[in-house]
Scaffold this motif. Sequence first.
Motif, PDB file in Angstrom:
ATOM      1  N   CYS A 166      42.032  50.267  41.087  1.00  0.00           N
ATOM      2  CA  CYS A 166      40.948  50.243  40.102  1.00  0.00           C
ATOM      3  C   CYS A 166      39.579  50.198  40.782  1.00  0.00           C
ATOM      4  O   CYS A 166      38.695  49.417  40.403  1.00  0.00           O
ATOM      5  CB  CYS A 166      41.109  49.073  39.124  1.00  0.00           C
ATOM      6  SG  CYS A 166      42.363  49.354  37.856  1.00  0.00           S
ATOM      7  N   VAL A 218      37.742  54.090  38.089  1.00  0.00           N
ATOM      8  CA  VAL A 218      37.590  53.567  36.732  1.00  0.00           C
ATOM      9  C   VAL A 218      36.621  54.463  35.949  1.00  0.00           C
ATOM     10  O   VAL A 218      36.855  54.795  34.776  1.00  0.00           O
ATOM     11  CB  VAL A 218      37.106  52.107  36.730  1.00  0.00           C
ATOM     12  CG1 VAL A 218      36.909  51.610  35.298  1.00  0.00           C
ATOM     13  CG2 VAL A 218      38.114  51.218  37.447  1.00  0.00           C
ATOM     14  N   PHE A 264      46.232  47.889  38.965  1.00  0.00           N
ATOM     15  CA  PHE A 264      45.232  46.873  39.280  1.00  0.00           C
ATOM     16  C   PHE A 264      45.870  45.731  40.044  1.00  0.00           C
ATOM     17  O   PHE A 264      46.831  45.127  39.590  1.00  0.00           O
ATOM     18  CB  PHE A 264      44.596  46.346  37.993  1.00  0.00           C
ATOM     19  CG  PHE A 264      43.541  45.283  38.218  1.00  0.00           C
ATOM     20  CD1 PHE A 264      42.502  45.484  39.100  1.00  0.00           C
ATOM     21  CD2 PHE A 264      43.595  44.078  37.520  1.00  0.00           C
ATOM     22  CE1 PHE A 264      41.524  44.519  39.308  1.00  0.00           C
ATOM     23  CE2 PHE A 264      42.625  43.110  37.712  1.00  0.00           C
ATOM     24  CZ  PHE A 264      41.596  43.329  38.601  1.00  0.00           C
ATOM     25  N   GLY A 322      45.827  49.661  34.736  1.00  0.00           N
ATOM     26  CA  GLY A 322      44.690  49.844  33.858  1.00  0.00           C
ATOM     27  C   GLY A 322      44.564  51.305  33.480  1.00  0.00           C
ATOM     28  O   GLY A 322      44.922  52.197  34.258  1.00  0.00           O
ATOM     29  N   ASN A 357      42.733  50.007  28.152  1.00  0.00           N
ATOM     30  CA  ASN A 357      42.709  48.551  28.399  1.00  0.00           C
ATOM     31  C   ASN A 357      41.745  48.110  29.492  1.00  0.00           C
ATOM     32  O   ASN A 357      41.699  46.920  29.835  1.00  0.00           O
ATOM     33  CB  ASN A 357      44.115  48.055  28.735  1.00  0.00           C
ATOM     34  CG  ASN A 357      44.577  48.438  30.138  1.00  0.00           C
ATOM     35  OD1 ASN A 357      43.934  49.238  30.817  1.00  0.00           O
ATOM     36  ND2 ASN A 357      45.685  47.882  30.582  1.00  0.00           N
ATOM     37  N   TYR A 358      40.967  49.036  30.065  1.00  0.00           N
ATOM     38  CA  TYR A 358      40.140  48.658  31.215  1.00  0.00           C
ATOM     39  C   TYR A 358      39.107  47.589  30.870  1.00  0.00           C
ATOM     40  O   TYR A 358      38.752  46.749  31.714  1.00  0.00           O
ATOM     41  CB  TYR A 358      39.457  49.890  31.834  1.00  0.00           C
ATOM     42  CG  TYR A 358      38.223  50.363  31.102  1.00  0.00           C
ATOM     43  CD1 TYR A 358      36.961  49.896  31.461  1.00  0.00           C
ATOM     44  CD2 TYR A 358      38.306  51.262  30.044  1.00  0.00           C
ATOM     45  CE1 TYR A 358      35.821  50.321  30.793  1.00  0.00           C
ATOM     46  CE2 TYR A 358      37.176  51.685  29.371  1.00  0.00           C
ATOM     47  CZ  TYR A 358      35.938  51.211  29.745  1.00  0.00           C
ATOM     48  OH  TYR A 358      34.804  51.612  29.080  1.00  0.00           O
ATOM     49  N   LEU A 368      40.886  44.274  30.909  1.00  0.00           N
ATOM     50  CA  LEU A 368      41.426  43.995  32.236  1.00  0.00           C
ATOM     51  C   LEU A 368      40.348  43.736  33.280  1.00  0.00           C
ATOM     52  O   LEU A 368      40.480  42.841  34.127  1.00  0.00           O
ATOM     53  CB  LEU A 368      42.296  45.182  32.679  1.00  0.00           C
ATOM     54  CG  LEU A 368      43.140  45.006  33.932  1.00  0.00           C
ATOM     55  CD1 LEU A 368      44.205  43.949  33.728  1.00  0.00           C
ATOM     56  CD2 LEU A 368      43.790  46.338  34.318  1.00  0.00           C
TER      57      LEU A 368
END
Length: 354
Positions: free
Chosen positions: A267, A272, A285, A333, A337-338, A341
């Motif tokens: 990540c 990202v 991640f 991730g 959902n980043y 997270l």
Amino acid sequence: MKKIVTVAVAAMMLTSAVFAAKQKVQVGVSMPTKSLQRWNQDGQNMAKELKKAGYKVDLQYANNDIAMQTQQIENMLTKGDKILVIASIDGSALKGVLDTAKKQGVKVIAYDRLIMNSDAVSYYATFDNYKVGTIQGNYLVEKLKLNSRTKADPAYIEFFTGSPDDNNINFFFGGAMDVLNPYLKSGVLVCRSGQTSKAQCATLNWSTEAAQKRMENLITAQKYGPNGTKLDAVYSSNDSCANGITNALVGAGYTAKNFPIVTGQDCDKPSVKNMIAGLQAMSVFKDTRTLASQVVKMVDAIAKGTQPPINDKKTYDNGTGIIPSYLCEPVYGDKDNYKALLLDTGYYTAADLQ
């Protein structure tokens, strides 16, 4: 009341004495390079946690130069570092200097990359690296709908893993291929280039540039493109390789509307950002804060002469025997959902991903 005050004062004095004792223990932290974001974060997190716990810290980066890392570790030993935490550049290149460490009674913790062929390695701290690979593999199974495909409508994929001198690729790539090989054998997943072995898919030094060049060569040889030969996914063991793959795919004309599924790990910020833009599907991640905290617990136990926390005594053989290890849990991730997270946990700020 006087007795309570006396006990409190005694407790404070004991705490101060323990902290002072730790200040006399210098921990050498050897990181492979500053060229990858994750090693910068690992080193900084480690130094911060160790200093907070009361230790002196000697943090060094080796610029992906094996001779430099060896020299830095030699200097750590000369300066009297009592515990070494080492993320090696080449897992088989440190035997000589670590023999010296063992003679001096210095304990060695291999950090995230297992140091091979040295009986000076006392412990190993990492993530469950085989699980990293299986997470990536299972993600591809789900997103490519491999369980419902037939040989008449296969998914097409190419494979990239990391540096052949990094023992971790045996687990990353091995875990992924254990998941994906049955689909390759059944013909519902096809690698047009035929490059599916670890040696064929390796990327020296996890180089973004090397991954980009190889992907460009694959695009040319297989005529991949949004209006050319079909390419559904590219398996990448980590983000630095994924970034090179993405660069090559963008150069070939792919956009977020038709981009192949690209996996990754760490990540890193560029990846990202690519996930948010639709140019990378996912990244495993591994919260470096978690690993740094675990290493501090291990260092603490070693300094006190007690047994460090260990949860694996069977997986990691470095050629001299099984190395007692602590494995932290990885998760993945993606675009969905980043925020929860990475942002809500304070790992990144929103500005970091602009």
